[in-house]
Design an enzyme around this catalytic site. Structure first.
Site, PDB file in Angstrom:
ATOM      1  N   CYS A 204       0.806  -1.219   0.000  1.00 42.08           N
ATOM      2  CA  CYS A 204       0.000   0.000   0.000  1.00 42.08           C
ATOM      3  C   CYS A 204       0.843   1.275   0.000  1.00 42.08           C
ATOM      4  O   CYS A 204       0.315   2.371  -0.156  1.00 42.08           O
ATOM      5  CB  CYS A 204      -0.950  -0.003   1.192  1.00 42.08           C
ATOM      6  SG  CYS A 204      -1.908  -1.527   1.288  1.00 42.08           S
ATOM      7  N   HIS A 339      -2.545   7.851   6.215  1.00 46.09           N
ATOM      8  CA  HIS A 339      -2.814   6.587   5.517  1.00 46.09           C
ATOM      9  C   HIS A 339      -4.193   6.081   5.938  1.00 46.09           C
ATOM     10  O   HIS A 339      -5.017   5.743   5.097  1.00 46.09           O
ATOM     11  CB  HIS A 339      -1.715   5.580   5.857  1.00 46.09           C
ATOM     12  CG  HIS A 339      -1.740   4.342   5.026  1.00 46.09           C
ATOM     13  ND1 HIS A 339      -1.626   4.346   3.666  1.00 46.09           N
ATOM     14  CD2 HIS A 339      -1.877   3.032   5.385  1.00 46.09           C
ATOM     15  CE1 HIS A 339      -1.674   3.117   3.200  1.00 46.09           C
ATOM     16  NE2 HIS A 339      -1.834   2.290   4.226  1.00 46.09           N
ATOM     17  N   HIS A 379      -9.546   2.405  -0.469  1.00 47.75           N
ATOM     18  CA  HIS A 379      -8.113   2.185  -0.316  1.00 47.75           C
ATOM     19  C   HIS A 379      -7.578   1.602  -1.627  1.00 47.75           C
ATOM     20  O   HIS A 379      -7.828   0.446  -1.955  1.00 47.75           O
ATOM     21  CB  HIS A 379      -7.875   1.225   0.847  1.00 47.75           C
ATOM     22  CG  HIS A 379      -6.423   1.018   1.176  1.00 47.75           C
ATOM     23  ND1 HIS A 379      -5.403   1.704   0.563  1.00 47.75           N
ATOM     24  CD2 HIS A 379      -5.811   0.185   2.070  1.00 47.75           C
ATOM     25  CE1 HIS A 379      -4.243   1.315   1.057  1.00 47.75           C
ATOM     26  NE2 HIS A 379      -4.472   0.384   1.968  1.00 47.75           N
ATOM     27  N   SER A 653       9.380  34.284 -62.595  1.00 51.33           N
ATOM     28  CA  SER A 653       9.418  35.601 -63.229  1.00 51.33           C
ATOM     29  C   SER A 653       9.960  36.626 -62.238  1.00 51.33           C
ATOM     30  O   SER A 653      11.010  36.415 -61.647  1.00 51.33           O
ATOM     31  CB  SER A 653       8.027  35.960 -63.743  1.00 51.33           C
ATOM     32  OG  SER A 653       8.054  37.128 -64.525  1.00 51.33           O
ATOM     33  N   HIS A 958      -1.697 -38.134 -37.313  1.00 52.19           N
ATOM     34  CA  HIS A 958      -2.635 -38.924 -38.117  1.00 52.19           C
ATOM     35  C   HIS A 958      -3.310 -38.006 -39.126  1.00 52.19           C
ATOM     36  O   HIS A 958      -4.483 -37.656 -38.993  1.00 52.19           O
ATOM     37  CB  HIS A 958      -3.659 -39.593 -37.192  1.00 52.19           C
ATOM     38  CG  HIS A 958      -4.475 -40.654 -37.871  1.00 52.19           C
ATOM     39  ND1 HIS A 958      -5.816 -40.513 -38.117  1.00 52.19           N
ATOM     40  CD2 HIS A 958      -4.124 -41.871 -38.373  1.00 52.19           C
ATOM     41  CE1 HIS A 958      -6.270 -41.586 -38.727  1.00 52.19           C
ATOM     42  NE2 HIS A 958      -5.250 -42.425 -38.891  1.00 52.19           N
ATOM     43  N   ASP A1123      -5.433 -49.481 -33.211  1.00 50.64           N
ATOM     44  CA  ASP A1123      -4.915 -48.706 -34.342  1.00 50.64           C
ATOM     45  C   ASP A1123      -4.073 -49.594 -35.251  1.00 50.64           C
ATOM     46  O   ASP A1123      -4.174 -49.520 -36.481  1.00 50.64           O
ATOM     47  CB  ASP A1123      -4.080 -47.527 -33.834  1.00 50.64           C
ATOM     48  CG  ASP A1123      -3.668 -46.577 -34.947  1.00 50.64           C
ATOM     49  OD1 ASP A1123      -4.577 -46.004 -35.581  1.00 50.64           O
ATOM     50  OD2 ASP A1123      -2.461 -46.430 -35.194  1.00 50.64           O
ATOM     51  N   GLY A1421      23.326 -30.296 -29.767  1.00 47.95           N
ATOM     52  CA  GLY A1421      22.144 -29.496 -30.041  1.00 47.95           C
ATOM     53  C   GLY A1421      20.902 -30.366 -30.051  1.00 47.95           C
ATOM     54  O   GLY A1421      20.976 -31.607 -30.053  1.00 47.95           O
TER      55      GLY A1421
END
Length: 1774
Positions: A204, A339, A379, A653, A958, A1123, A1421
Site C-alpha cells: 500500500c 494513511h 483504499h 518571373s 494422423h 490402431d 544441439g
C-alpha cells in the site's frame, strides 16, 4: 494575428509579454533541491476522472462505495459450481471504476487483440499518465528519446491470474501484458522514454515510494522529468477473500477513517499520476507549479509483532527523515494526509505517530489538521499514496482543508485532546496565519514499508493578462488534433463545452497558446482561425457538428514517409489587387520589413510603395512589378514571424527576386534596386506587348508557333500549359487561332511581353544600371532556378543572371519537377493571390504524386491577416513544422481540457470451466471422455470436452489430406471406455473428427446407443449457435457384456498356410505408398506372414519401451493395438489404395485385463462388395482377446501434396523450362562488376554494340563512379563473381562474393534506383568445380533478396561466359534461373524421380551398421541429439558427438545445471540402449579443425567412421538491408568452413553416407535468412559435388521441425510457414523422410508439405507450383473477383483506389480484431498495432482477399494502407 514582435504598431498598440519571459533566470532556485509538481491526473471511483472533479467530491464528503460490477467475478462463477457459495461470502462492496474495461487502444496504436492481453492497470495508467502530461503542458512527443523516468506503484495481479490460468488460450503478449513492470515500461515504450522505468511494489506504500524514487531521480540528475504514480484494479475475488479471512476488510465495504466504528478498510481501484521536474527547470520552462516537494523518506518497520502489524516508531522515523530532508519545522506543517486504513489497530497507531511528530507541544488552538481520502474513494492499495498526495496538493492549491467523509464519531481509542492533531470535519479555510501552506503525506505497506513526503505551495503567482478576459490581438489560430479523424469533432465539442462553462473566465490568447505550444500535434489536425472568444465558440460548434467553415482547415498530415519540408514559391505578375496591402501595412512585422525598402524605392523613382498600397493605385506594369516584390518581402517576414520558414525556394518571373532575397542570395536592398531599376526600363515597352495562358504543353505550342521570334513560349507553366508572349496584336490573333482549334486560352493581365525577345533591347541598359550594385552570395536555403536550363544550377544571382531572367523563358515546370524529385511535397505560393498554384498542382499530378499540398498565402478580396493564418493552418494540417512559440509567446492556460478518450470495452473472454480433471479428456487414456454430465430424469449422460492440437488423444500424427484427424481406434476406445461395454455393433464412422481448429466434443451415451458429435468453437462466443452447428461423427450400439471367446489361434497351423514371410515394415511401406506418412500410435510389426486371403502380424505397440518398463500412456487403453489392427487390416487387399474404416459390424473385447504390449493380429479378407476384413487381436499364447468383425473400408481419393504420403513430404528440385514474358525488360545499358578481369572481358565481349556497357573491377569502384553513370530505367548492373582455383580458397571467396552482392543491393535500394541487379554464376548447378562451390552461397542469398525485394533482379547460372540478354529480358519474376543446354529454366518442387529409386537388393543407403562409428556435428544441439537417437534406433552402437561446448566430467552429471540436464538425460538414454557415446568439444569452423579432429579420432581409437551428419549451424536473422558483415559471417562459417573440414577428413567414398542438414528457407526465401540461406545453399552444392564423385552425400533441405531446433515452431515461424504455403514436420515425419530418401540415389531431398490453398489464393512462391493443391477448384485466372460478380474489381481510377482501400482495411481489421472503419488508411501499420507475427498473418490475409502473391517485405516498404493500395493497383494493372 499573434506576433512575436513587441515593437509599436502604427496604431500605437503593443503586444503583451508574459510574466517570466525567456530572459528571466530564476537564479535563486538554481541550486535548490526542491522538486516541482507540474502536472496531475487521476481516475478513481465515483466518476472522479480528474483532480477537479475529485476536489468537488472531497468538499461534498461523497463516498463512491458500491457493488463490484458483475462482469468481474463472472468467470469464477462459471469456473466451478462450488465457487458460488464462497463468492456469496466474499465482500463484494468497495470503490470501483464504473467501466474499468474501457480503453482507447487506437489512441496509443495498440490493437484490440493486444489490448485485451494487457492488464487494465496498464491501460488506465497509459491514459492517466497522458492526462498528467497534458495537465503539465508538456507535449508527449517533446519527451521522445529523453531521460524521463517512470516510477509506478503496482501490486495487483488479478488480471494476470485470470488470463494466464486459461492455459489453452495463453498468448505471447500476455507476458509483458500482465507483468508489473509492464505498467511503467508500457508508458516508457509508448512515449519513447530512455530514463529509468520501474514498477514499485511496496504494497500500500507503492505509489508514494514511486514518488520518492522520482524525486531522487531528478535530484541525482538521472532524469529531468519524472512521471510517477500508482494503480490498482480489482479483477478477481482471490485477494479480497484472503483479506476477508485476515479480517482486514470492512464488512459493509466502506472506509471509516478515524471513526469509532472503523473495523476494516474497503478496497478501491483507479490510478493517479504526477509529473515532476526540478523547481528551477519548471520555472525556466514556464510550467504551472502545483506544489513543491520539499522532502521525502522511505524506511522499513523491521521485525514487529507480525509482518503485517503497523509500527508507530517506524512511522515517526519516516516523517522525521522527510522533515529533515526538507529542513522544515514540523510545527509549520498545517495538514497531514494520513494513511488511515480504518482498521482498529492501524488508525490509533498512525495517529500516535503523527501526534508525536506534528502534534507535540502545539497549542490547542493551533492544531495540525489530519484527514484521509480513503472514505471518499476507497483504499487503492498500490495507488493509495499518490491519491493522498493529490488530495494534499489540491488542498494547498485551493487554500481549503476538505472535510472528512464517513465520520460519525471520532475513534474513542485515541486521546484527541492531547494529540495536537485534529480531524477536519467541515470545509476549513487554510489559516491565514500560515506564511506558506505545507502538508505531509503518509503511506504504509502491510509488509512493513513506511513512506512520508512533505510538500508546500509555490508562492510566485503569474500576473493577470493586461488584455483582459477574452481579448486577443487580432485573429488567432486554434489547433486541435488526434490520431484518427473522428476525434476532431469530439475534441471540438469538449473544448467548446468547457469554454462556455468552467473555462469562460480564461483568456482566449492563453487557450490558443496552450493548444499550440503545450499539446501534441497528432496526424489528424484541425486549425481554426478565430477572431475572438465568441467566434471561437461558434467555430468549434460548427466543427463539432460537421459543418464547414471558411477559415477552418481539417486534414491529415502527409504520409509518414513523405518530407514535410515547405517550398516557398514566389510567383510573378498577375497577383495584384487594389486593397492587397491596406490591412497589412498596419501590421508591425510587415511594416518593419517594407519600410526600409520604401525609402530606397522612393529615392529611386519618387514613389512610396507604402502609399501606393494604402491608396491601391498601381495598375501600371512598372508599379505592379515593384509592389509584387515589396509585398512578397513583407509577407515573407510576416510568415517567418509566425513560425514558418522555407526549406527550399522557387521564384517565378519577377518572383525570382524575392526568392533570391529570402534564400539569402541577395539583400532586400539589392532586390529592391533590381526590381525598381528594371521597372523603369519596362516603361519603354509598356502597352506594346501581351501574354496569354495556353492550355497546351509548351512543346505542342511551339510546334504551332513555328520558328518565329516575335511570338514565343515565355513561361513553361506545367506539363499541360504554357504562357505565350509577344506583340499585343499578334498575341490576340494567336488567341483567336488557338480557340478555333479548340484550345482554351486566357488573357494575362499584362501590357508587356515579359520573357520574350521584345525585351532584348533592355538587356544592355539593365546591365548598365545594375553594374557594381550587387554583391550576390550563395544561398543559405535551397534555391531552384526557373531562369536556368538546370533548375539546380548554382549560378550567383549577379547582373548576368538578372539579364537572362528578364528575357529567357521561365521554366517553372522543370523547377517544380526538380523539387518533387528531391522529395518535396508541400508548396506555399507567396503572393497576394494564387498565380502558379494551379500549374504546380498539374505538375505534381503529372509526376504521379497523390499526397501533396499547394497552398496560397492570400486570396483576392479576402481578409489578409486571417488568410495568412489560414495558409499557416493549412501547412500545419499537412505536417509542416511551425514554430508556434514564435507566433504565440504569451502565457498558457492550465485548465484547457485534456484528451477526450474514445473508449471501447476490452476484456479478455476467459474460457472457464471446472478445474478438476474431468473438464477435458485425459490424452494419455486415448479417449474423448471429458466431464461427465448426467441428464436429469433420464438414463442419458454426456461427456463434454474441448479438442484441439494440444489435446489430441493420441501421441503421434494422423493426417488425412493435410488435416489431423482422430484415428478410428481412438473413437472405438472412447466408446468402450465411455459405455463400460465390451461389445459395439454397427459402428458407423461418418465424418472424421478433425483437429485443424478447436472444437467442442460430446460423447452421448443413451440407453444402448452411443455417438460422438462436435462443433467448431468460434472466436467470438456470441457467434455460437446452440443446435445448428453440431456434427455427428460416429455412432454405434453397445452392450455391457459379451460372451467369452473360446477361440484360440494355432500359430503353427496358420503359419503353415501363410507361405510368404513379409518384411517387418510391409504394412508401414504399404500405407506410406498410398499416402499415410505417419501413425497415430507408435506400434511396429516385428514378424509378418501372409497368403492371398490371410495375414498374421506380431505387433509391438511401443518398441521404444523395452522389457517390462511402463508404457507412456494409460495401460488400460486399447487404442494403440486397435490402431495397429485397423491399419494392418487395411493392407491385406492386393491393390494399394488410401482406405479408412467406414463401418464395423461388430467390435468385441473378450478380456477385462489390460491389452498386452505385444500381441498378434490375425487378419482375414472377407467376401464383400467393398474392401472388408476381419481382424482378431491374439495374445502370444494364442488367446483371442478382441475381434473386429466385418470391418469395411472406404477408399479415399488421394490429393497429391496434402495427404500424409511420403510423396507429399519428400521432393526433388526440378528445373523445367521457364515461361517467357510477353513484354520484355528494356535493357539499354549493362554495367559489369567483376573482380576477375579475364572473365569480365569475356562477358563484355558477348554484348551487342547497341547496348552501352561499363566495366568495374569492384563494387567500390562502381560506387565511386556512380554519379556519372546512367542509373536509370533500362540499366542493369551485372555482378559476376570471380573464379576459384582450390577448395582452400572457397570460404574467403564465398564471403567476398556474398558481401559484394549485398553491397550492390543495399546501394540500389538505399538510392531508390530504378535499375535491375543481375548475378551471373558459373555452372553452380553442376557442382563440379571449386568455383561452383565458392559461388553457390549466392543461390541462397539471391532467393532471399528476391523475397525481400521482388523485381529487383535475378541470379542466372550460365554454362558459358556470355551475357544472357534474352533470358534477362524475357524471363521475369524468377529468383534463380539456370541455363542448361541453352534453355533457361526455373526451379520447381516435384516428386522424387522413379528412375532414381535404388534396386531393392542394394537396400537403403543412409542407415547405420552396428560395427561403425557415426559422427554428428552440432551433436549436443537439439537436432543433433535427435539424430543420435534415430541412428541408435536404427542400429548404431558408437556415436561421436562434436560440439563447441564440452560436457562436465561424468562424475558431476547428477549436479549439472538445469539447462544441461536434458542433454545428460538423453545421452544416458542412448547408453541404456546399448550405444557408446563420445563427446568431442571442437569448433569445426576453426582453421585447425581438420588437425584437431584427425588427432581426436586417432586418440579415441574408435572403429572407423562410417557415417557423417553435419547438423551444426547458427541462426541470426536480419533483413538484407540491415545485415552486417560480421553477423553474416558468423552464420556462414559453420556451414562452409565446417562442411569443408569434414569433407577433407572424410573424402568422397570414404564413408557410407555424408548427410548435411540444410533448410528449405533458401529455396522459398524466408525473410531475414540471407546469411543462413547462403550457408545452406553451399551445403546443397557440396552434396552435389560429392555425389558426382561417387559419394553417398545428401543435403536435407528441411522445413521447421515442430518444437525442435533453430527452426522450432513459434507463432512467428508458423505464420511465416503459412505465408509461404508450407507446413512444419514432426520429429517422426522427419526421420521417416530420411528413410524414404535412403531408397533413392539422390544428392538432396526437400522435406516439407504444401498446405492446402484456398480457391483462387495465389501461390506465394513459384517453386511450389507443381506440388501445391487447393481445397476447391483451381487457380482463378481472373483478377481478385470474377468478372461480372457483385464484387468485380474496378479497372482503374478512384474507384479502384477506393475498392483496394476498403479491401485492405478489411484485412488489417481482421488481423487486429477491430472494425474496418477504425483502420486509418494513412497511419503506419505499426502505429495501428501490427507486430511482426501479425505482419505475416496480414500477408496471408491480403493474398486470400486480393488473390495476388505478397512479398514478405511489402508491409515494410509500403507501411500504410494507402501505400499498399498503390502497390496492389500497379499489380492489377499488369
Amino acid at each position: 494575428m499573434h506576433s512575436a514582435a513587441t515593437s509599436t504598431y502604427p496604431s500605437g498598440k503593443t503586444s503583451p509579454a508574459p510574466v517570466g519571459t525567456p530572459g528571466t533566470e530564476y537564479s535563486e532556485y538554481e541550486f535548490s533541491n526542491d522538486v516541482a509538481v507540474v502536472g496531475m491526473a487521476c481516475r478513481v471511483a465515483g466518476g472522479n476522472h480528474n483532480p477537479e472533479l475529485l476536489w468537488q467530491s472531497l468538499l461534498s464528503q461523497k463516498s463512491a462505495m458500491g457493488e463490484i460490477p458483475p462482469m468481474r467475478w463472472e468467470p469464477y462463477y462459471r469456473r466451478d459450481a462450488r465457487n458460488e457459495k464462497f463468492l456469496k461470502n466474499t465482500t463484494s462492496r468497495g470503490y470501483f471504476l464504473d467501466r474499468l474495461e474501457d480503453f482507447d487502444c487506437q489512441f496509443f496504436g495498440i490493437s484490440p487483440k493486444e489490448a485485451e492481453q494487457m492488464d487494465p492497470q496498464q491501460r488506465v495508467s497509459l491514459e492517466v499518465a497522458s492526462e498528467a502530461l497534458e495537465d503539465a503542458g508538456i507535449p508527449a512527443k517533446s519527451l521522445s528519446g529523453s531521460d524521463t523516468a517512470v516510477f509506478w506503484g503496482v501490486n495487483s495481479d488479478d488480471y494476470s491470474k485470470l488470463v494466464l490460468e486459461d492455459l489453452p488460450n495463453v498468448e505471447a503478449w500476455m507476458g509483458i501484458g500482465t507483468a508489473y513492470c509492464g505498467v511503467p515500461n508500457r508508458i516508457s515504450y509508448h512515449l519513447n522514454l530512455m530514463g529509468p522505468s520501474t514498477a514499485v511494489d511496496a504494497a500500500c506504500a507503492s505509489s508514494l515510494v514511486a514518488i520518492h524514487h522520482g524525486v531522487q531521480a531528478i535530484r541525482l540528475g538521472e532524469s529531468k522529468v519524472a512521471i510517477v504514480g500508482g494503480v490498482n484494479a480489482l479483477c478477481g475475488p482471490g485477494l479480497t477473500r484472503v483479506l476477508d479471512k485476515a479480517g482486514a476488510i470492512s464488512s459493509d465495504g466502506s472506509c471509516k477513517s478515524f471513526d469509532d466504528d472503523a473495523h476494516g478498510y474497503a478496497r478501491g481501484e483507479g490510478a493517479g499520476a504526477l509529473v515532476l521536474k526540478s523547481l528551477h527547470r519548471a520555472l525556466l520552462d514556464h510550467d504551472n507549479v502545483l506544489a513543491v516537494i520539499k522532502g521525502s523518506a522511505v524506511c522499513q518497520d523491521g521485525k514487529t509483532n507480525g509482518i503485517m502489524a503497523p509500527n508507530s516508531v517506524a512511522q515517526q522515523l519516516a516523517a522525521n527523515n522527510a522533515l529533515s530532508a526538507a529542513n522544515i519545522d514540523p510545527h509549520t506543517v498545517r495538514y497531514v494526509e494520513a494513511h488511515a486504513t480504518s482498521t482498529p489497530l492501524g488508525d490509533p497507531t498512525e495517529i500516535s505517530a503523527i501526534a508525536s511528530v506534528y502534534g507535540a507541544d502545539r497549542p490547542a488552538d493551533d492544531p495540525c489538521y489530519i484527514g484521509s481520502i480513503k472514505p471518499n474513494i476507497g483504499h487503492l492499495e498500490a495507488g493509495a499514496g499518490v491519491m493522498g498526495f493529490i488530495k494534499a496538493v489540491l488542498a494547498i492549491q485551493k487554500g481549503v482543508l476538505p472535510p472528512q467523509a464517513n465520520l460519525t464519531k471520532l475513534n474513542s481509542r485515541i486521546d484527541w485532546k492531547t494529540a495536537g492533531v485534529k480531524v477536519v470535519q467541515e470545509a476549513t479555510p487554510w489559516p491565514e496565519s500560515d506564511p506558506i501552506r505545507r502538508a505531509g503525506v503518509c503511506s504504509y505497506g502491510y509488509g512493513g514499508t513506511v513512506s512520508h513526503a512533505v510538500i508546500e505551495e509555490f508562492s510566485p503567482i503569474l500576473q493577470p493578462d493586461p488584455l483582459g478576459n477574452g481579448a486577443v490581438s487580432g485573429p488567432g489560430l486554434l489547433l486541435l488534433s488526434g490520431p484518427q479523424e473522428k476525434r476532431l469533432a469530439l475534441q471540438a465539442k469538449t473544448l467548446r463545452d468547457w469554454m462556455t462553462a468552467e473555462g469562460k473566465d480564461h483568456n482566449l490568447s492563453d487557450i490558443l497558446t496552450t493548444l499550440a505550444t503545450r499539446r501534441d500535434h497528432h496526424d489528424y489536425r484541425a486549425a481554426l482561425v478565430v477572431d475572438d472568444y465568441r467566434d471561437a465558440e461558434q467555430v468549434l460548434q460548427s466543427l463539432a457538428n460537421g459543418v464547414d467553415h471558411t477559415f477552418t482547415t481539417q486534414s491529415r498530415v502527409l504520409g509518414s514517409d513523405i518530407s514535410k519540408d515547405v517550398v516557398w514559391v514566389f510567383s510573378g505578375h498577375g497577383a495584384q489587387w487594389p486593397d492587397m496591402g491596406k490591412q497589412l501595412i498596419h501590421n508591425p512585422v510587415f511594416f518593419a520589413a517594407i519600410q526600409p525598402l520604401d525609402e530606397l524605392i522612393q529615392a529611386e523613382i519618387g514613389l512610396s510603395p507604402i502609399e501606393l498600397l494604402r491608396t491601391g493605385d498601381f495598375e501600371s506594369s512598372d508599379r505592379v512589378q515593384i509592389l509584387t516584390y515589396v509585398m512578397q518581402i513583407g509577407l515573407s517576414a510576416l510568415l517567418q514571424s509566425n513560425g514558418i520558414t522555407p526549406q527550399a525556394v522557387i521564384g517565378h518571373s519577377v518572383g525570382e527576386i524575392a526568392a533570391s532575397v529570402v534564400a539569402g542570395a541577395l539583400s532586400p536592398a539589392e532586390g529592391a534596386l533590381i526590381v525598381t531599376r528594371r521597372a523603369l526600363l519596362y516603361r519603354q515597352v509598356m502597352g506594346k506587348g501581351g501574354m496569354i495562358l495556353v492550355n497546351l504543353p509548351s512543346a505542342e505550342t511551339e510546334e504551332i508557333l513555328g520558328s518565329r521570334s516575335d511570338l514565343v513560349v515565355a513561361i513553361d507553366s506545367s506539363p499541360s500549359s504554357c504562357v505565350v508572349a509577344g506583340d499585343k496584336e499578334l498575341v490576340a490573333e494567336t488567341a483567336e487561332a488557338l480557340k478555333a482549334r479548340g484550345v482554351k486560352t486566357f488573357t494575362v493581365k499584362s501590357d508587356i511581353a515579359f520573357h520574350s525577345p521584345t525585351l532584348n533591347g533592355l538587356v544592355d541598359p539593365l546591365r548598365d544600371v545594375l553594374a557594381e550594385t550587387l554583391s550576390p552570395v550563395s544561398p543559405n536555403v535551397k534555391l531552384y532556378s526557373t531562369a536556368l536550363a538546370d533548375p539546380r544550377g548554382q549560378d550567383l544571382r549577379d547582373v548576368e543572371y538578372w539579364a537572362g531572367n528578364m528575357v529567357n523563358r521561365v521554366r517553372l515546370t522543370s523547377a517544380v519537377k526538380a523539387a518533387v524529385e528531391d522529395g518535396y511535397r508541400l508548396f506555399l505560393e507567396v503572393s497576394t493571390h494564387p498565380v502558379v498554384s494551379h500549374s504546380i498542382n498539374e505538375t505534381l499530378m503529372d509526376a504521379g504524386m497523390e499526397d501533396f499540398a499547394v497552398i496560397p498565402t492570400l486570396l483576392r478580396k479576402k481578409p489578409t491577416e486571417k488568410h495568412i493564418l489560414h495558409s499557416i493552418a493549412q501547412l500545419h494540417c499537412r505536417g509542416a513544422e511551425v514554430n508556434w512559440a514564435a507566433q504565440m509567446p504569451g502565457r498558457w492556460a492550465t485548465g484547457v481540457p485534456t484528451t477526450t478518450w474514445m473508449h471501447k470495452p476490452i476484456w479478455r473472454k476467459i474460457e472457464t470451466a471446472p478445474l478438476h480433471t474431468g473438464l477435458t479428456h485425459d490424452v494419455e487414456k486415448h479417449t474423448l471422455l471429458g466431464q461427465r454430465i448426467p441428464v436429469p430424469g433420464t438414463d442419458t449422460y454426456v461427456y463434454t470436452t474441448r479438442l484441439d492440437n494440444d489435446t489430441k488423444p493420441f501421441p503421434g500424427s494422423h493426417p488425412l489430406h493435410g488435416t489431423e484427424i482422430v484415428p478410428a481406434a481412438g473413437l472405438i476406445n472412447t466408446f468402450l471406455k465411455g459405455t463400460g461395454g465390451q461389445m459395439l455393433q454397427n459402428v458407423v464412422l461418418r465424418v472424421p473428427v478433425a483437429i485443424n481448429a478447436p472444437r467442442s466434443v460430446q460423447v452421448v451415451v443413451q440407453q444402448d446407443q452411443v455417438k460422438v458429435v462436435s462443433r467448431l468453437i468460434p472466436s467470438e462466443p456470441s457467434q455460437l449457435d446452440d443446435d445448428a452447428s453440431w456434427v455427428t461423427h460416429t455412432t454405434a450400439y453397445w452392450d455391457r457384456k459379451v460372451a467369452g471367446s473360446e477361440d484360440r489361434i494355432d500359430f503353427a497351423a496358420v503359419k503353415s498356410r501363410l507361405v510368404t514371410k513379409l518384411a517387418d515394415n510391409f504394412s508401414i511401406d504399404y500405407l506410406d505408398k498410398v499416402g499415410v506418412s505417419a501413425m497415430g500410435f507408435p506400434w511396429a510389426v516385428t514378424e509378418h506372414y501372409r497368403n492371398d486371403k490371410e495375414m498374421l502380424a506380431r505387433v509391438d505397440v511401443n518398441p521404444a519401451i523395452s522389457g517390462d518398463a511402463p508404457l507412456p500412456w494409460d495401460s488400460s487403453s486399447w487404442a494403440p493395438v486397435l490402431d495397429a489392427a485397423t491399419s494392418v487390416g487395411s493392407t491385406i487387399f492386393p491393390t494399394p489404395a488410401l482406405r479408412m474404416p467406414a463401418q464395423i459390424e461388430r467390435v468385441e473385447v473378450f478380456t477385462s485385463q489390460d491389452p498386452p504390449k505385444i500381441s498378434w493380429l490375425y487378419v482375414q479378407e472377407a467376401s464383400d462388395s467393398v474392401p472388408t476384413s476381419h481382424v482378431s487381436v491374439v495374445s502370444e499364447a494364442g488367446e483371442v482377446l478382441a475381434k473386429f468383425t466385418a470391418m469395411r473400408f472406404s477408399e479415399i481419393e488421394g490429393t497429391p501434396g496434402v495427404s500424409g504420403s511420403m510423396e507429399s513430404l519428400v521432393h526433388q528440385i526440378a528445373w523445367p523450362p521457364a515461361t517467357p514474358a510477353e513484354e520484355p525488360l528494356s535493357i539499354e545499358t549493362v554495367i559489369l562488376v567483376s573482380p576477375d578481369a579475364t572473365t569480365r572481358a569475356l562477358y563484355a565481349a558477348s554484348l551487342p554494340t547497341r547496348v552501352n556497357s561499363f566495366q568495374f573491377s569492384s563494387t567500390q569502384e562502381f560506387f565511386s563512379n556512380a554519379s556519372s553513370l546512367p542509373l536509370e530505367k533500362g540499366t542493369v548492373v551485372t555482378y559476376i563473381p570471380g573464379e576459384v582455383a582450390s577448395l582452400a580458397e572457397v570460404p574467403a571467396a564465398s564471403e567476398s562474393f556474398t558481401w559484394n552482392l549485398l553491397e550492390l543491393i543495399k546501394f540500389t535500394v538505399n538510392g531508390s534506383l530504378p535499375i535491375k541487379v543481375f548475378t551471373l554464376t558459373a555452372n553452380i548447378g553442376e557442382g563440379q568445380t571449386p568455383t561452383a562451390l565458392a559461388q553457390s552461397p549466392l543461390y541462397g542469398l539471391a532467393r532471399v533478396i528476391a523475397s525481400e525485394h521482388p523485381d529487383l533482379g535475378t541470379l542466372i547460372d550460365v554454362e558459358e561466359p556470355v551475357i544472357p540478354l534474352s533470358t534477362m529480358r524475357y524471363i521475369q519474376g524468377a529468383d534463380i534461373i539456370r541455363i542448361n543446354d541453352g534453355i533457361a529454366r526455373t526451379s520447381r518442387f516435384r516428386s522424387l524421380p522413379r528412375n532414381k529409386l535404388l534396386p531393392a537388393s542394394e537396400g537403403p543407403r543412409l542407415l547405420p551398421r552396428p560395427e561403425g562409428t557415426y559422427l554428428i556435428t552440432g551433436g549436443l544441439g537439439v537436432l543433433g541429439l535427435e539424430v543420435a537417437d534415430f541412428l541408435v534406433e536404427k542400429g548404431a552402437r558408437r556415436l561421436l558427438l562434436i560440439s563447441r561446448r564440452a560436457l562436465p566430467p561424468r562424475r558431476t552429471w547428477d549436479q549439472v545445471s538445469e539447462d544441461l540436464q536434458p542433454t545428460i538425460a538423453k545421452i544416458r538414454l542412448l547408453e541404456s540402449r546399448g550405444a557408446s557415446v563420445h563427446v568431442l568439444p571442437l569448433d569445426i569452423t576453426k582453421p585447425d579443425a581438420v588437425e584437431q579432429l584427425t588427432t581426436a579420432l586417432d586418440r579415441l581409437s574408435l572403429p572407423s567412421v562410417q557415417g557423417v551428419v553435419h547438423a551444426a549451424g547458427v541462426l541470426d536473422n536480419e533483413l538484407v538491408m540491415q545485415t552486417t558483415r560480421d553477423a553474416f559471417n558468423r552464420v556462414l562459417a559453420p556451414k562452409i568452413a565446417g562442411a569443408l573440414a569434414l569433407h577433407e577428413v572424410f573424402p568422397p567414398k570414404s564413408v557410407d553416407f555424408f548427410v548435411m542438414f540444410s533448410s528449405c528457407g533458401n529455396l522459398v526465401g524466408f525473410t531475414g535468412q540471407a546469411s543462413y540461406g547462403s550457408g545452406n545453399a553451399f551445403l546443397d552444392t557440396l552434396a552435389t559435388h560429392r555425389a558426382r564423385l561417387g559419394d553417398a552425400a545428401v543435403s536435407f533441405q528441411w522445413t521447421s521441425w515442430r518444437g525442435l531446433g533453430m527452426g522450432a515452431s513459434t507463432d512467428f515461424i508458423n505464420a511465416e510457414l503459412e505465408s509461404k504455403g508450407i507446413t512444419d514436420v514432426t520429429r517422426d515425419e522427419a526421420f521417416a523422410a530420411w528413410q524414404h530418401l535412403a531408397k533413392y540415389d539422390m544428392d538432396h531431398g526437400v522435406v516439407l508439405r504444401s498446405r492446402a490453398f484456398e480457391d483462387g489464393e495465389p501461390i506465394p512462391v513459384s517453386i511450389l507450383n507443381d506440388i501445391a493443391v487447393r481445397r476447391v477448384g483451381t487457380v482463378s485466372n481472373t483478377s481478385p473477383a470474377a468478372a461480372g460478380s457483385s464484387d468485380a474489381v474496378p479497372t482503374s481510377g478512384p474507384e479502384l483506389k477506393a475498392y483496394l482501400d476498403e479491401k485492405i482495411r478489411g484485412c488489417v481489421a481482421k488481423v487486429l480484431q477491430m472494425t474496418a472503419e477504425d483502420v486509418d488508411s494513412k497511419a503506419a501499420l505499426a502505429d495501428l498495432g501490427v507486430d511482426s507475427v501479425m505482419t505475416v498473418t496480414l500477408r496471408r490475409q491480403l493474398q486470400l482477399t486480393l488473390k495476388i502473391a505478397v512479398p514478405p517485405t511489402l508491409t515494410w516498404s509500403h507501411p500504410t494502407v494507402s501505400h499498399l493500395a498503390v502497390w496492389f493497383a500497379e499489380k492489377l494493372a499488369k
